[in-house]
Scaffold this active site. Structure first.
Site, PDB file in Angstrom:
ATOM      1  N   ASP A 145      43.667  -5.271  76.728  1.00 37.35           N
ATOM      2  CA  ASP A 145      42.235  -5.544  76.822  1.00 37.35           C
ATOM      3  C   ASP A 145      42.048  -6.838  77.607  1.00 37.35           C
ATOM      4  OD1 ASP A 145      39.614  -5.216  74.343  1.00 37.35           O
ATOM      5  OD2 ASP A 145      39.528  -5.969  76.385  1.00 37.35           O
TER       6      ASP A 145
ATOM      7  N   ASP B 189      38.299  -2.300  81.762  1.00 35.61           N
ATOM      8  CA  ASP B 189      39.071  -3.460  81.290  1.00 35.61           C
ATOM      9  C   ASP B 189      39.985  -3.136  80.113  1.00 35.61           C
ATOM     10  OD1 ASP B 189      37.129  -3.119  79.367  1.00 35.61           O
ATOM     11  OD2 ASP B 189      36.956  -5.246  78.962  1.00 35.61           O
ATOM     12  N   GLU B 190      40.259  -1.864  79.895  1.00 36.39           N
ATOM     13  CA  GLU B 190      41.093  -1.481  78.759  1.00 36.39           C
ATOM     14  C   GLU B 190      42.032  -0.350  79.120  1.00 36.39           C
ATOM     15  OE1 GLU B 190      39.453  -0.489  74.959  1.00 36.39           O
ATOM     16  OE2 GLU B 190      37.827  -1.926  75.261  1.00 36.39           O
TER      17      GLU B 190
END
Length: 610
Positions: free
Chosen positions: A111, A201-202
């Site tokens: 993350d 973003d993960e």
DNA sequence: GCGGATCAC
DNA sequence: TATGGTGATCCGC
């Protein structure tokens, strides 16, 4: 009794949840600042009187009523049900779940820290150390300095300014984030070419094979991964290492920012980890479920076990199986790239200054239709059902849908359908219009896309031409689904009611291993056999031992397992009645203790005052 | 199949 | 001065 315009002094009991609600969803999930209640008060202060506030108040009240009904249901059910029977059923489910636990795969959740904010920092280093937010009307991200003031993603900018007058507001630059995202993902893909990109973003990775081949520990592997990401992109990421996706995700939050957390891979350590974890941290448990659980005394995952009978009786509301899995820290460990087939809908929507004029509203609708057509064309989708969505001046949301026999792709059809659905509803004052198409058909299917996908790898998202819009810090792509991962048999039915649970115990346990490509059963076995998977040992323990007598049981024969456990249970009950057991209290109590060697890590559910 | 609600990001 | 957009799922009907 309707409380008289609580604008001045809200009832304490109700305003507590309302204040929390107004603070927004992200305030609860992330770590709290020192004095969240002060912050919540400022937020409520600033919101007061607005239509948004009134709507939130209404929703909060409706939830309160819903909870009231829930508690009534619970009350009567507790009186009427055979509680011992219910508890026994729960015990069976717990045993079955434990037998499905698979700790053979090393799953990592990555993350990025304050992704949009840190991307902006690269373009404007002067912002370092300053509180700033990204977004216009509503913030998509806040820098860590801003977070200290209670500023959160999803927060209205004018409220954030109240919390932090120094706050610097930046506009969003989707292209920048998309570029950075690709860089980061490309690095991660070195460690698992089959990783799942969950959002911009993960990502989830299965590093089992990488660690074996390179002879490194999971911690070393992830440290290196994070170091290289930082070296090559100047961005920091946090990571969680655990045996399944749910746990990995929760763990990645543990040492954020720029840290990692490794959960030991044994059953007891996992349960110790879960027992004090607030249920709100669990993916899938949002604000509503959190409040409903709280109303029956469940705030931590450990409380799920304590209140398992109530949860079983309220299975419809809570989902017993999901709750028990959560308590045990069991979830899917399948990590594979997102595939186009999984897509279910495509849509577009726009918020604007509230409009009452019919023609102006229709113009907005037309713009949305055009946007959607473009998107559908670029990404190659057609669909059979068109859904109109509109939000009124007072934030009430409605949807209206229509299905066709033919495939819809064009703006004219989208607009005409939207119009047909909207006109009968007018006159209205509207602040949002949206269109969504479902029942999709993949227009890129039998083209060259198969080959393209083969060569492009998991970081290649959808259309190579124009990047998909990134509307917030978080983005497209599916994820979650821990629920349907561990179902015994995935065919259509829910497997959720108590009756079903009982039934399922008599069904064959083998989770239809290699069959059915329908995908509904992402247990580890359903992973397509790749060179990678072939090398891995599928070490689902097919042996467990009976918690009562210790006898080894073959879990592949569920019927025998159940017969045996039933036998032991009844024997236990008899001994208890005869006072032969040392700890012979209420039957239910004793039964709980009997399982406690693997169920009940700390007998005291909510005593720890950390 | 439809509409509302909830959730994630 | 006035609170986002995209996509998924589940339930009840």
């Amino acid at each position: 009794m309707v409380e008289a315009s609580s604008d001045t002094a809200p009832t304490p009991s109700q305003s507590k949840s309302l204040l929390k609600r107004l603070a927004g969803p992200s305030s609860a999930k992330a770590g709290l600042t020192n004095d969240q209640s002060d912050i919540n008060r400022i937020i409520a202060e600033a919101s007061k009187g607005s239509k948004y506030y009134e709507n939130e108040k209404k929703k909060d009240k409706e939830l309160t009523e819903r909870i009231k009904r829930l508690l009534q249901t619970q009350n009567t059910a507790m009186k009427e049900a055979d509680l011992a029977q219910v508890e026994s059923t729960v015990s069976h489910v717990l045993i079955e779940l434990e037998s499905l636990r698979d700790t053979s795969q090393i799953i990592v959740h990555i993350d990025a820290d304050a992704f949009f904010a840190n991307c902006e920092l690269l373009y404007n280093p002067d912002l370092k150390g300053k509180p700033f937010g990204v977004g216009k009307g509503v913030l998509t991200t806040a820098s860590y300095e801003a977070r200290k003031f209670g500023v959160r993603s999803g927060m209205a900018a004018f409220i954030a300014k109240k919390l932090c007058p120094e706050l610097i507001l930046l506009s969003i630059h989707p292209q920048r984030y998309s570029d950075m995202s690709k860089k980061v993902m490309a690095i991660l893909a070195r460690y698992d070419p089959d990783m799942l990109v969950a959002s911009c973003d993960e990502a989830y990775l299965n590093i089992t094979e990488y660690c074996e081949q390179h002879n490194v520990t999971a911690e070393e592997c992830v440290s290196e991964m994070r170091r290289i990401v930082q070296e090559e992109t100047k961005l920091t990421v946090s990571a969680g290492i655990a045996p399944n996706r749910m746990l990995a995700k929760i763990c990645s939050d543990k040492n954020k920012p720029n840290g990692q957390f490794h959960l030991p891979f044994n059953s007891q350590a996992i349960k110790d980890f879960m027992v004090d974890l607030p249920v709100r941290k669990v993916p899938g448990i949002g604000r509503v479920l959190e409040r409903m659980l709280e109303s029956i005394g469940v705030t931590t995952c450990g409380d799920i076990f304590t209140h398992r009978v109530s949860i079983a009786l309220l299975d419809k509301e809570f989902g017993l199986r999901f709750m028990l899995q959560t308590y045990m820290g069991i979830a899917s460990n399948v990590v594979r790239p997102y595939s186009r087939e999984e897509r279910k809908s495509i849509g577009a929507e726009r918020t604007f200054h509230p409009l009452a004029d019919k023609d102006k509203i229709l113009q907005k609708l037309e713009e949305v239709a055009e946007e959607l057509e473009n998107d559908m064309t670029e990404t190659g989708w057609a669909g059979r059902t068109v859904t109109l969505k509109y939000k009124l001046d007072d934030y009430q949301v409605f949807t209206r849908a229509k299905s066709f026999e033919r495939w819809i792709t064009k703006k004219v059809d989208l607009f005409a359908t939207g119009k047909e659905l909207l006109l009968p509803e007018l006159p209205l004052k509207i602040r949002l219009i949206g269109l969504r198409v479902t029942k999709l058909k993949d227009l890129k299917l039998s083209t060259d896309s198969g080959i393209k996908r083969y060569f492009s790898g998991p970081t290649e998202q959808t259309s190579p031409r124009k990047k998909r819009k990134i509307s917030s810090e978080n983005n497209q792509d599916v994820d979650y689904n821990w629920q349907d991962c561990i179902l015994l048999d995935g065919d259509e039915e829910d497997c959720k009611t108590l009756e079903d649970e009982l039934l399922s115990l008599t069904k064959p346990a083998s989770p239809r291993a290699s069959a059915a490509p329908e995908g509904a059963v992402p247990t580890h076995e359903s992973k397509p056999v790749s060179a990678k998977a072939a090398g891995k040992k599928r070490s689902i323990e097919s042996q467990i031992s009976c918690p009562l007598c210790g006898k080894e049981l073959n879990t592949n024969d569920n019927q025998k397992v159940n017969a045996h456990i039933d036998f032991c249970l009844s024997r236990e009950a008899i001994q208890e009645a005869d006072g032969q057991l040392p700890d012979a209290k209420a039957k239910s109590k004793s039964q709980a203790n009997a399982w406690s060697w693997f169920l009940d890590p700390k007998t005291k559910p909510r005593s720890k005052g950390k």
